[in-house]
Design an enzyme around this catalytic site. Structure first.
Site, mmCIF file in Angstrom:
data_model
loop_
_atom_site.group_PDB
_atom_site.id
_atom_site.type_symbol
_atom_site.label_atom_id
_atom_site.label_comp_id
_atom_site.label_asym_id
_atom_site.label_seq_id
_atom_site.Cartn_x
_atom_site.Cartn_y
_atom_site.Cartn_z
ATOM 1 N N HIS A 11 14.844 2.943 1.362
ATOM 2 C CA HIS A 11 15.992 2.172 0.867
ATOM 3 C C HIS A 11 15.661 1.359 -0.401
ATOM 4 O O HIS A 11 16.424 0.461 -0.769
ATOM 5 C CB HIS A 11 16.511 1.225 1.948
ATOM 6 C CG HIS A 11 17.183 1.934 3.089
ATOM 7 N ND1 HIS A 11 18.402 2.558 2.959
ATOM 8 C CD2 HIS A 11 16.791 2.141 4.369
ATOM 9 C CE1 HIS A 11 18.745 3.113 4.116
ATOM 10 N NE2 HIS A 11 17.776 2.875 4.993
ATOM 11 N N HIS A 64 5.510 4.109 5.500
ATOM 12 C CA HIS A 64 6.929 4.029 5.833
ATOM 13 C C HIS A 64 7.394 5.427 6.206
ATOM 14 O O HIS A 64 7.508 6.304 5.349
ATOM 15 C CB HIS A 64 7.701 3.488 4.635
ATOM 16 C CG HIS A 64 9.048 2.978 4.998
ATOM 17 N ND1 HIS A 64 9.230 1.762 5.600
ATOM 18 C CD2 HIS A 64 10.278 3.529 4.883
ATOM 19 C CE1 HIS A 64 10.517 1.570 5.820
ATOM 20 N NE2 HIS A 64 11.169 2.635 5.404
HETATM 21 FE FE FE2 Z 1 13.196 2.749 6.101
#
Ligand code: FE2
Length: 277
Positions: free
Chosen positions: A68, A153
């Site tokens: 994001h 991530h």
């Molecule tokens: Fe994420």
């Protein structure tokens, strides 16, 4: 040395508990390094410059991102003047910002912070293992850096564990983020790297991974988007991982989960004593 990694801060509820608790934790636990994953900090989607500055003011030494990263378009610009903001290192060449940063901490340590994205069930970025190898070789732990943290991530626990083992002995901590649910597999790997598959989020757990329950619940059933996802309100839990490292080698000697506030069972590193706040 003592480091705290705080998992994915989601929306206003997550930001509030960071601002409320972090300064006291830094003081009470005499932390050398604090890293926050902030990719969901702006209403669940990305980060703004104001929020980045808020994290730094609260005591973060670095802020990491993920899939994001660019949801708030301003991040593409302000990341260039935010030296402690780190986006995934395996984005294509030419992506704004940096995938690794060597930061000076408040206690005078040099910490290499790397952000990486997995490729299983995610965008097919560059090979995270090859990029991690390059970054770790460029700034070796115990020589150029006192501490090395890699934020993996990533959706798949297998890929996160593979990254932990790949970096074992060359990083102080490899921490999994993105899935928002804390795992119970925190441990020190054979060659001295602290590891957890997922650190968990910092947000309201009466939710679906930090989002208000109603829209995701109906969307799973109807397959129709009726509203935008909104970050959940309510009392947040701060999820993190606490790691103590050897002063000379930078490798981990102790690891413990941190869960403060909200509806999850509380957890604190007993080896640092009880924080007052
Ligand atoms: Fe994420």
């Amino acid at each position: 040395m003592r480091l705290l990694f705080i998992g994915d801060v989601v929306g206003r509820a997550g930001r509030a508990i960071v601002n409320e608790r972090l300064p006291g934790l830094i003081r009470d636990w005499t932390l050398d390094l604090v890293v926050i994953n902030g990719e969901n900090a702006a209403g669940g989607f990305g980060i703004t410059e104001a929020i980045y500055n808020e994290f730094i003011d609260a005591g973060a030494d670095a802020v990491t991102l993920g899939n994001h990263s660019w949801d708030q378009r301003e991040a593409l610009v302000f990341i260039e003047r935010a030296p402690r903001l780190v986006r995934p290192a395996n984005y294509p060449a030419g992506t704004p910002g940096r995938g690794a940063a060597l930061v000076d901490t408040r206690t005078g340590k040099r910490a290499l912070v790397i952000n990486m994205m997995g490729r299983i069930f995610m965008d097919p970025l560059d090979d995270p293992f090859a990029v991690a190898d390059r970054e770790l070789n460029a700034c070796p732990l115990g020589e150029a850096a006192d501490l090395v943290i890699l934020d993996m991530h990533c959706e798949a626990t297998s890929e996160k564990q593979a990254m932990g083992l790949f970096c074992d002995g060359r990083a102080s901590l490899v921490v999994g983020t993105h899935t928002h649910v804390p795992t119970a597999d925190h441990r020190i790997l054979p060659a001295g790297t602290a590891f957890i598959s997922d650190v968990g989020m910092t947000g309201a757990f009466d939710s679906i991974i930090g989002m208000a329950k109603e829209e995701p619940l109906q969307r799973f059933q109807s397959k129709i988007s009726r509203a935008r996802f909104e970050a959940a309100d309510g009392t947040a839990t701060l999820c993190g991982i606490a790691v103590e490292t050897d002063d000379k080698t930078g490798l981990a000697t102790r690891i413990a989960p941190v869960r403060l506030g909200g509806i999850l069972d509380e957890a604190k590193p007993a080896f640092w004593g009880q924080a007052a706040v």
